[in-house]
Every structure is written in structure tokens, then in C-alpha cells.
Design a protein around this motif. Structure first.
Motif, PDB file in Angstrom:
ATOM      1  N   LYS A 165       0.886  -1.195  -0.020  1.00  0.00           N
ATOM      2  CA  LYS A 165      -0.045  -0.150   0.008  1.00  0.00           C
ATOM      3  C   LYS A 165       0.862   1.354  -0.012  1.00  0.00           C
ATOM      4  N   ASN A 166       2.423   1.057  -0.048  1.00  0.00           N
ATOM      5  CA  ASN A 166       3.013   2.107  -0.075  1.00  0.00           C
ATOM      6  C   ASN A 166       2.719   3.151   0.977  1.00  0.00           C
ATOM      7  N   THR A 167       2.724   2.645   2.274  1.00  0.00           N
ATOM      8  CA  THR A 167       2.121   3.384   3.883  1.00  0.00           C
ATOM      9  C   THR A 167       2.779   2.905   4.816  1.00  0.00           C
ATOM     10  N   VAL A 168       3.214   3.927   5.789  1.00  0.00           N
ATOM     11  CA  VAL A 168       3.948   3.800   7.154  1.00  0.00           C
ATOM     12  C   VAL A 168       2.652   4.146   7.981  1.00  0.00           C
ATOM     13  N   TYR A 169       2.905   3.469   9.083  1.00  0.00           N
ATOM     14  CA  TYR A 169       1.823   3.780  10.221  1.00  0.00           C
ATOM     15  C   TYR A 169       2.510   3.928  11.518  1.00  0.00           C
ATOM     16  N   LEU A 170       1.878   4.634  12.395  1.00  0.00           N
ATOM     17  CA  LEU A 170       2.739   4.980  13.576  1.00  0.00           C
ATOM     18  C   LEU A 170       1.401   4.705  14.588  1.00  0.00           C
ATOM     19  N   GLN A 171       1.190   3.536  15.561  1.00  0.00           N
ATOM     20  CA  GLN A 171       0.239   3.257  16.366  1.00  0.00           C
ATOM     21  C   GLN A 171       0.616   3.883  17.797  1.00  0.00           C
ATOM     22  N   MET A 172      -0.290   4.656  18.383  1.00  0.00           N
ATOM     23  CA  MET A 172       0.397   5.273  19.552  1.00  0.00           C
ATOM     24  C   MET A 172      -0.847   5.129  20.517  1.00  0.00           C
ATOM     25  N   ASP A 173      -0.211   4.418  21.631  1.00  0.00           N
ATOM     26  CA  ASP A 173      -1.187   3.848  22.802  1.00  0.00           C
ATOM     27  C   ASP A 173      -0.847   4.740  24.263  1.00  0.00           C
ATOM     28  N   SER A 174      -1.426   4.632  25.117  1.00  0.00           N
ATOM     29  CA  SER A 174      -1.115   5.394  26.348  1.00  0.00           C
ATOM     30  C   SER A 174      -0.812   6.687  26.085  1.00  0.00           C
ATOM     31  N   LEU A 175      -1.275   7.406  25.418  1.00  0.00           N
ATOM     32  CA  LEU A 175      -0.753   8.657  25.164  1.00  0.00           C
ATOM     33  C   LEU A 175      -0.796   9.584  26.287  1.00  0.00           C
ATOM     34  N   LYS A 176       0.514  10.549  26.377  1.00  0.00           N
ATOM     35  CA  LYS A 176       0.403  11.454  27.428  1.00  0.00           C
ATOM     36  C   LYS A 176       0.725  12.912  26.912  1.00  0.00           C
ATOM     37  N   PRO A 177       0.353  13.699  27.681  1.00  0.00           N
ATOM     38  CA  PRO A 177       0.301  15.205  27.335  1.00  0.00           C
ATOM     39  C   PRO A 177       1.764  15.561  26.506  1.00  0.00           C
ATOM     40  N   GLU A 178       2.659  14.937  27.163  1.00  0.00           N
ATOM     41  CA  GLU A 178       4.159  15.479  26.523  1.00  0.00           C
ATOM     42  C   GLU A 178       4.428  14.790  25.241  1.00  0.00           C
ATOM     43  N   ASP A 179       3.465  13.963  24.715  1.00  0.00           N
ATOM     44  CA  ASP A 179       3.500  13.497  23.349  1.00  0.00           C
ATOM     45  C   ASP A 179       2.836  14.515  22.274  1.00  0.00           C
ATOM     46  N   THR A 180       2.394  15.413  22.708  1.00  0.00           N
ATOM     47  CA  THR A 180       1.821  16.471  21.957  1.00  0.00           C
ATOM     48  C   THR A 180       2.919  17.103  21.253  1.00  0.00           C
ATOM     49  N   ALA A 181       2.568  16.947  19.717  1.00  0.00           N
ATOM     50  CA  ALA A 181       3.710  17.573  18.727  1.00  0.00           C
ATOM     51  C   ALA A 181       3.165  17.482  17.339  1.00  0.00           C
ATOM     52  N   VAL A 182       3.730  18.113  16.445  1.00  0.00           N
ATOM     53  CA  VAL A 182       3.735  17.680  14.920  1.00  0.00           C
ATOM     54  C   VAL A 182       4.573  16.518  14.781  1.00  0.00           C
ATOM     55  N   TYR A 183       3.909  15.583  14.168  1.00  0.00           N
ATOM     56  CA  TYR A 183       4.542  14.245  13.547  1.00  0.00           C
ATOM     57  C   TYR A 183       4.933  14.308  12.386  1.00  0.00           C
ATOM     58  N   PHE A 184       6.176  13.956  11.795  1.00  0.00           N
ATOM     59  CA  PHE A 184       6.597  13.940  10.523  1.00  0.00           C
ATOM     60  C   PHE A 184       7.007  12.618  10.154  1.00  0.00           C
ATOM     61  N   CYS A 185       6.760  12.136   8.843  1.00  0.00           N
ATOM     62  CA  CYS A 185       7.168  11.013   8.242  1.00  0.00           C
ATOM     63  C   CYS A 185       8.383  11.323   7.545  1.00  0.00           C
ATOM     64  N   ALA A 186       9.306  10.222   7.444  1.00  0.00           N
ATOM     65  CA  ALA A 186      10.644  10.664   6.655  1.00  0.00           C
ATOM     66  C   ALA A 186      11.050   9.274   6.028  1.00  0.00           C
ATOM     67  N   ALA A 187      11.730   9.238   4.990  1.00  0.00           N
ATOM     68  CA  ALA A 187      11.994   7.951   4.301  1.00  0.00           C
ATOM     69  C   ALA A 187      13.667   8.480   4.101  1.00  0.00           C
ATOM     70  N   SER A 188      14.312   7.077   4.064  1.00  0.00           N
ATOM     71  CA  SER A 188      16.221   7.132   4.114  1.00  0.00           C
ATOM     72  C   SER A 188      16.547   6.030   3.249  1.00  0.00           C
ATOM     73  N   ARG A 189      17.657   6.380   2.612  1.00  0.00           N
ATOM     74  CA  ARG A 189      18.189   5.440   1.764  1.00  0.00           C
ATOM     75  C   ARG A 189      19.123   4.536   2.429  1.00  0.00           C
ATOM     76  N   TYR A 190      19.421   4.946   3.795  1.00  0.00           N
ATOM     77  CA  TYR A 190      20.397   4.281   4.681  1.00  0.00           C
ATOM     78  C   TYR A 190      19.827   2.753   4.966  1.00  0.00           C
ATOM     79  N   PHE A 191      20.893   1.848   4.995  1.00  0.00           N
ATOM     80  CA  PHE A 191      20.410   0.317   5.365  1.00  0.00           C
ATOM     81  C   PHE A 191      20.542   0.342   6.824  1.00  0.00           C
ATOM     82  N   GLY A 192      20.027  -0.204   7.525  1.00  0.00           N
ATOM     83  CA  GLY A 192      20.126  -0.431   8.929  1.00  0.00           C
ATOM     84  C   GLY A 192      18.961   0.525   9.555  1.00  0.00           C
ATOM     85  N   ILE A 193      18.942   0.980  10.595  1.00  0.00           N
ATOM     86  CA  ILE A 193      17.931   1.966  11.323  1.00  0.00           C
ATOM     87  C   ILE A 193      18.422   3.047  11.821  1.00  0.00           C
TER      88      ILE A 193
END
Length: 124
Positions: free
Chosen positions: A76-104
């Protein structure tokens, strides 16, 4: 260059859950390691999670381990982020990014393509 568009952000109460998505176009994400970052006002963009090309390996910042889960659907050419037990400090703008690097990769400079971000707000 792959184009990325995030969606699914919103307002949620502390302790709640939210799943945000990143739809890619222009190229298949099969050849990219994918990641999520976040930024709060006045702070640098922070690494959150990344996932290897095959989806077999993942890596998380300590503050979200056990609460967030990154996944990908290469068909589907899609990435997800499941966020549970959220806290107020998780408040943010969340960005998706793609890397050509191998590994993590975990550094912002390792990622060459970025989405515009989606706002996640966690109320106390």
C-alpha cells in the motif's frame, strides 16, 4: 524522490490511542527505511521510531517504547504509527521521513524525504 503525506492526527485524551499514517507516492517505499519524528514548539525535531525495509527491524526512542508501534505496508506504500497510552508530553507535530540508509537510522540528517507533518494533541 518519494513524496510523503501524513494523516490521522487530532485531539485525544491522555491514556487514549491514535494511529497516524504516511502515504507515499512517486516511488515505492520498498527501497527506503522509514521513520517518524516529532517536533514541539521551541524544540528540535526528535526521532521517534524507524522501521527497516522489510519491516523486520524497528527502533524507538526510549520515551515511547512499549507505547508506540511503527509498521509498514509496502504493497500500500504506507507507513503507520500506532500510539497507545498517550501522554500530554506526546503532543507534537509528527513527521514521516524516508531514508536510503540501510540499518536503522535515527538521525534527522539520515533522512532525505519528509512529509509536511500532522498535529497530535494530547489533553490532560
Amino acid at each position: 524522490q518519494v513524496q510523503l503525506v501524513e494523516s490521522g492526527g487530532g485531539l485525544v485524551q491522555a491514556g487514549g490511542s491514535l494511529r497516524i499514517s504516511c502515504a507515499a507516492s512517486g516511488r515505492s517505499i520498498r527501497t527506503y527505511t522509514m521513520g517518524w519524528f516529532r517536533r514541539t514548539p521551541g524544540k528540535e525535531r526528535e526521532f521517534v521510531a524507524s522501521i527497516a525495509r522489510s519491516g523486520g527491524s524497528t527502533y524507538y526512542v526510549d520515551s515511547v517504547k512499549g507505547r508506540f508501534a511503527i509498521s509498514r505496508d509496502n504493497a500500500k506504500n504506507t507507513v503507520y504509527l500506532q500510539m497507545d497510552s498517550l501522554k500530554p508530553e506526546d503532543t507534537a507535530v509528527y513527521f514521516c521521513a524516508a531514508s536510503r540508509y540501510f540499518g536503522i537510522p535515527t538521525m534527522e540528517s539520515d533522512f532525505g524525504s519528509w512529509g509536511q507533518g500532522t498535529q497530535v494533541t494530547v489533553s490532560s
